[in-house]
Design a protein around this motif. Structure first.
Motif, PDB file in Angstrom:
ATOM      1  N   LEU A 175       0.840  -1.208   0.000  1.00 35.06           N
ATOM      2  CA  LEU A 175       0.000   0.000   0.000  1.00 35.06           C
ATOM      3  C   LEU A 175       0.873   1.255   0.000  1.00 35.06           C
ATOM      4  CD1 LEU A 175      -3.071   0.708   0.191  1.00 35.06           C
ATOM      5  CD2 LEU A 175      -2.720   0.949   2.652  1.00 35.06           C
ATOM      6  N   LEU A 176       1.959   1.218   0.758  1.00 35.65           N
ATOM      7  CA  LEU A 176       2.860   2.362   0.826  1.00 35.65           C
ATOM      8  C   LEU A 176       3.529   2.610  -0.526  1.00 35.65           C
ATOM      9  CD1 LEU A 176       4.309   4.513   2.549  1.00 35.65           C
ATOM     10  CD2 LEU A 176       6.016   2.765   3.128  1.00 35.65           C
ATOM     11  N   ARG A 177       3.987   1.561  -1.161  1.00 38.84           N
ATOM     12  CA  ARG A 177       4.633   1.713  -2.468  1.00 38.84           C
ATOM     13  C   ARG A 177       3.652   2.255  -3.499  1.00 38.84           C
ATOM     14  NH1 ARG A 177       8.350  -3.647  -3.365  1.00 38.84           N
ATOM     15  NH2 ARG A 177       8.747  -2.561  -5.334  1.00 38.84           N
ATOM     16  N   GLN A 178       2.401   1.802  -3.440  1.00 39.81           N
ATOM     17  CA  GLN A 178       1.376   2.309  -4.353  1.00 39.81           C
ATOM     18  C   GLN A 178       1.155   3.800  -4.138  1.00 39.81           C
ATOM     19  OE1 GLN A 178      -1.945  -0.240  -3.452  1.00 39.81           O
ATOM     20  NE2 GLN A 178      -1.263  -1.877  -4.835  1.00 39.81           N
ATOM     21  N   ALA A 179       1.165   4.218  -2.861  1.00 41.21           N
ATOM     22  CA  ALA A 179       0.972   5.641  -2.552  1.00 41.21           C
ATOM     23  C   ALA A 179       2.127   6.471  -3.099  1.00 41.21           C
ATOM     24  CB  ALA A 179       0.847   5.836  -1.039  1.00 41.21           C
ATOM     25  N   TYR A 180       3.350   5.981  -2.967  1.00 39.80           N
ATOM     26  CA  TYR A 180       4.501   6.694  -3.519  1.00 39.80           C
ATOM     27  C   TYR A 180       4.405   6.793  -5.042  1.00 39.80           C
ATOM     28  CZ  TYR A 180       7.118   6.705   0.908  1.00 39.80           C
ATOM     29  OH  TYR A 180       7.555   6.932   2.194  1.00 39.80           O
ATOM     30  N   GLU A 181       4.038   5.688  -5.668  1.00 35.52           N
ATOM     31  CA  GLU A 181       3.970   5.663  -7.130  1.00 35.52           C
ATOM     32  C   GLU A 181       2.862   6.566  -7.647  1.00 35.52           C
ATOM     33  OE1 GLU A 181       3.600   1.487  -7.782  1.00 35.52           O
ATOM     34  OE2 GLU A 181       5.653   1.074  -7.117  1.00 35.52           O
ATOM     35  N   THR A 182       1.732   6.585  -6.956  1.00 40.89           N
ATOM     36  CA  THR A 182       0.616   7.453  -7.357  1.00 40.89           C
ATOM     37  C   THR A 182       1.012   8.920  -7.297  1.00 40.89           C
ATOM     38  OG1 THR A 182      -1.017   5.842  -6.582  1.00 40.89           O
ATOM     39  CG2 THR A 182      -1.754   8.120  -6.807  1.00 40.89           C
ATOM     40  N   ARG A 183       1.846   9.260  -6.322  1.00 47.57           N
ATOM     41  CA  ARG A 183       2.275  10.649  -6.149  1.00 47.57           C
ATOM     42  C   ARG A 183       3.563  10.973  -6.899  1.00 47.57           C
ATOM     43  NH1 ARG A 183      -0.525   8.822  -1.989  1.00 47.57           N
ATOM     44  NH2 ARG A 183      -1.801  10.211  -0.696  1.00 47.57           N
ATOM     45  N   GLY A 184       4.096  10.002  -7.607  1.00 47.11           N
ATOM     46  CA  GLY A 184       5.318  10.225  -8.364  1.00 47.11           C
ATOM     47  C   GLY A 184       6.551  10.403  -7.496  1.00 47.11           C
ATOM     48  N   ILE A 185       6.551   9.788  -6.323  1.00 43.65           N
ATOM     49  CA  ILE A 185       7.679   9.897  -5.399  1.00 43.65           C
ATOM     50  C   ILE A 185       8.615   8.703  -5.614  1.00 43.65           C
ATOM     51  CG2 ILE A 185       8.371   9.934  -2.967  1.00 43.65           C
ATOM     52  CD1 ILE A 185       5.615  11.162  -2.350  1.00 43.65           C
ATOM     53  N   GLN A 186       9.861   8.998  -5.897  1.00 44.58           N
ATOM     54  CA  GLN A 186      10.837   7.939  -6.120  1.00 44.58           C
ATOM     55  C   GLN A 186      11.245   7.311  -4.787  1.00 44.58           C
ATOM     56  OE1 GLN A 186      14.403   9.184  -8.096  1.00 44.58           O
ATOM     57  NE2 GLN A 186      15.364   7.147  -8.008  1.00 44.58           N
ATOM     58  N   TYR A 187      11.326   6.007  -4.751  1.00 45.07           N
ATOM     59  CA  TYR A 187      11.788   5.293  -3.562  1.00 45.07           C
ATOM     60  C   TYR A 187      12.710   4.167  -4.002  1.00 45.07           C
ATOM     61  CZ  TYR A 187       8.298   1.761  -4.870  1.00 45.07           C
ATOM     62  OH  TYR A 187       7.568   0.809  -5.544  1.00 45.07           O
ATOM     63  N   ASN A 188      13.522   3.694  -3.081  1.00 44.70           N
ATOM     64  CA  ASN A 188      14.414   2.582  -3.366  1.00 44.70           C
ATOM     65  C   ASN A 188      14.064   1.381  -2.498  1.00 44.70           C
ATOM     66  OD1 ASN A 188      15.894   3.894  -5.334  1.00 44.70           O
ATOM     67  ND2 ASN A 188      17.489   4.593  -3.917  1.00 44.70           N
ATOM     68  N   VAL A 189      14.319   0.216  -3.042  1.00 43.70           N
ATOM     69  CA  VAL A 189      14.145  -1.032  -2.297  1.00 43.70           C
ATOM     70  C   VAL A 189      15.505  -1.710  -2.212  1.00 43.70           C
ATOM     71  CG1 VAL A 189      13.015  -3.280  -2.211  1.00 43.70           C
ATOM     72  CG2 VAL A 189      11.772  -1.298  -3.123  1.00 43.70           C
ATOM     73  N   THR A 190      15.873  -2.116  -1.018  1.00 43.56           N
ATOM     74  CA  THR A 190      17.133  -2.815  -0.836  1.00 43.56           C
ATOM     75  C   THR A 190      16.893  -4.040   0.040  1.00 43.56           C
ATOM     76  OG1 THR A 190      19.474  -2.558  -0.245  1.00 43.56           O
ATOM     77  CG2 THR A 190      17.852  -1.506   1.199  1.00 43.56           C
ATOM     78  N   ASN A 191      17.946  -4.811   0.272  1.00 37.57           N
ATOM     79  CA  ASN A 191      17.827  -6.058   1.035  1.00 37.57           C
ATOM     80  C   ASN A 191      18.842  -6.033   2.166  1.00 37.57           C
ATOM     81  OD1 ASN A 191      18.099  -8.959   1.823  1.00 37.57           O
ATOM     82  ND2 ASN A 191      16.688  -9.248   0.105  1.00 37.57           N
ATOM     83  N   VAL A 192      18.427  -6.488   3.330  1.00 40.89           N
ATOM     84  CA  VAL A 192      19.323  -6.475   4.471  1.00 40.89           C
ATOM     85  C   VAL A 192      20.533  -7.384   4.261  1.00 40.89           C
ATOM     86  CG1 VAL A 192      18.172  -8.349   5.727  1.00 40.89           C
ATOM     87  CG2 VAL A 192      19.357  -6.537   7.005  1.00 40.89           C
ATOM     88  N   LEU A 193      20.419  -8.328   3.329  1.00 38.05           N
ATOM     89  CA  LEU A 193      21.523  -9.243   3.052  1.00 38.05           C
ATOM     90  C   LEU A 193      22.463  -8.721   1.962  1.00 38.05           C
ATOM     91  CD1 LEU A 193      19.695 -12.710   3.141  1.00 38.05           C
ATOM     92  CD2 LEU A 193      20.950 -11.557   4.979  1.00 38.05           C
ATOM     93  N   ASN A 194      22.124  -7.576   1.380  1.00 36.11           N
ATOM     94  CA  ASN A 194      23.008  -7.014   0.353  1.00 36.11           C
ATOM     95  C   ASN A 194      24.377  -6.662   0.942  1.00 36.11           C
ATOM     96  OD1 ASN A 194      21.212  -7.170  -1.754  1.00 36.11           O
ATOM     97  ND2 ASN A 194      20.487  -5.060  -1.568  1.00 36.11           N
ATOM     98  N   PRO A 195      25.437  -6.739   0.129  1.00 42.82           N
ATOM     99  CA  PRO A 195      26.739  -6.237   0.586  1.00 42.82           C
ATOM    100  C   PRO A 195      26.625  -4.771   0.980  1.00 42.82           C
ATOM    101  CG  PRO A 195      26.953  -7.471  -1.475  1.00 42.82           C
ATOM    102  CD  PRO A 195      25.486  -7.294  -1.238  1.00 42.82           C
ATOM    103  N   ASP A 196      27.514  -4.333   1.856  1.00 40.33           N
ATOM    104  CA  ASP A 196      27.426  -2.977   2.387  1.00 40.33           C
ATOM    105  C   ASP A 196      27.418  -1.912   1.298  1.00 40.33           C
ATOM    106  OD1 ASP A 196      27.361  -4.042   4.898  1.00 40.33           O
ATOM    107  OD2 ASP A 196      29.484  -3.687   5.329  1.00 40.33           O
ATOM    108  N   ASP A 197      28.242  -2.085   0.255  1.00 39.15           N
ATOM    109  CA  ASP A 197      28.291  -1.066  -0.791  1.00 39.15           C
ATOM    110  C   ASP A 197      27.007  -1.025  -1.599  1.00 39.15           C
ATOM    111  OD1 ASP A 197      28.795  -3.554  -1.882  1.00 39.15           O
ATOM    112  OD2 ASP A 197      30.273  -2.841  -3.329  1.00 39.15           O
TER     113      ASP A 197
END
Length: 355
Positions: A175-197
């Protein structure tokens, strides 16, 4: 109804027949010590009694009758018992399966029905006499997303995938991602297991970052905080604010420093301030009256009961833990819209901002 023990009977403030000039209160909840539901509702009921005791000292004439309504009871049998139809207000039920029959009964006898805890169904949309204190999760999610849009304008959102197969937060983050997309707000998705960089690339160095996890569980929270600690050690200029979940209040005792460090905001429909003088006074009084402490639970059930007594029976708009602010549902009853943001301030301390 199962025979109540003499211990429990001693807790009940009631009269055999309601006087005509009294506010007539009914309580229909599981009131026993057989299981967790019964013990929690017994504590809630005790809180109601403490509130009523204070209201009587203020000169209010209140009489209470309580009926045990466990999960295996027949609601219709309880409702036909002496005194039920004479009530002005009834607190209950706990279980959703009893709501309709109780709502029909209360509508027929012009009785207010206060549903004090979470239930399923849309009965509040159809019965004008219902006061529903807790709302469905879908309503809470929508309200929370609206609050994020208002309070965190200009932030760069970072949604962290915690790989939690037991998570129940997927509907909220969707629901939150839909709200951002509806308003044209850019967001990023990452993973806690990703390397630090790789993890670092999801964050902005020019704007404040709002971090939202897709899990409300403690182990996942700990993993993300560890990841953020590494991020901040390498990039102290990156600003991080975390928006969490109501469940995090249970972890606050051990995470207070982390919550303050990351400017944590938690949505909640209650706030238990263990250091509040009035809260401590009521907890001490509870122990004196009932010879045991309130259960270690959030929210505290006795405090909830006390707040409900003061609001519904004494018309008080002050509360110790549980805010109440009802709006009329078109064609239906009343829905509590009270909403807190619990903010752990980086400068220290906690503030509860009601909306």
């Amino acid at each position: 109804m199962k025979r109540l023990t003499s211990f429990f009977i001693a807790l009940i403030i009631c009269c055999n027949l309601f006087a005509q000039d009294t506010l007539k209160v009914g309580v229909m909840l599981p009131l026993h010590k057989i299981d967790g539901d019964g013990r929690r509702m017994l504590e809630y009921y005790r809180g109601l009694l403490l509130g009523i005791e204070d209201l009587k000292k203020q000169g209010k004439n209140i009489a209470v009758r309580a009926w045990n309504m466990p999960a295996n009871s027949d609601a219709r049998t309880v409702l036909v018992r002496e005194g039920a139809s004479n009530c002005n207000i009834i607190f209950g039920p706990l279980y959703s399966k009893y709501v309709k029959v109780m709502a029909d009964f209360c509508k027929a006898y012009n009785i207010k029905l206060v549903i004090p805890f979470s239930i399923t169904g849309d009965h509040v949309d159809h019965y004008p006499n219902i006061y529903q204190v807790y709302q469905p999760q879908s309503w809470i999610d929508e309200t929370t997303v609206q609050r994020i849009m208002i309070n965190f304008t200009g932030y760069h959102p970072v949604i962290v995938n915690c790989n939690d197969t037991l998570s129940k937060k997927g509907s909220f983050t969707t629901l939150l991602r839909q709200a951002y997309e509806t308003r044209g707000i850019q967001y990023n998705v990452t993973n806690v297991l990703n390397p630090d960089d790789t993890f670092e690339k999801a964050f902005s160095t020019k704007r404040k970052n709002l971090v939202i996890l897709n899990s409300g569980r403690s182990p996942e929270l700990t993993k993300v905080i560890t990841k953020l600690d590494t991020l901040k050690a390498h990039n102290p200029e990156i600003e991080v604010t975390m928006f969490g979940y109501n469940e995090w209040l249970m972890y606050a005792k051990y995470n207070k420093a982390n919550f303050e460090k990351y400017n944590v905001h938690l949505p909640s429909n209650y706030y238990y301030n263990e250091n509040g003088k009035q809260v401590q006074a009521l907890e001490n009084r509870y122990f004196r009256n009932f010879h045991e402490n309130m259960q270690y639970a959030l929210p505290r059930f006795a405090l909830t009961g006390y707040d409900h007594a003061m609001y519904f029976l004494g018309h008080s708009t002050k509360w110790l833990q549980t805010p109440l602010d009802f709006e009329k549902v078109p064609g239906g009853g009343y829905r509590n819209k009270a909403f807190y943001l619990i903010h752990y301030k980086p400068t220290g301390g906690v503030e509860a901002v009601k909306y």
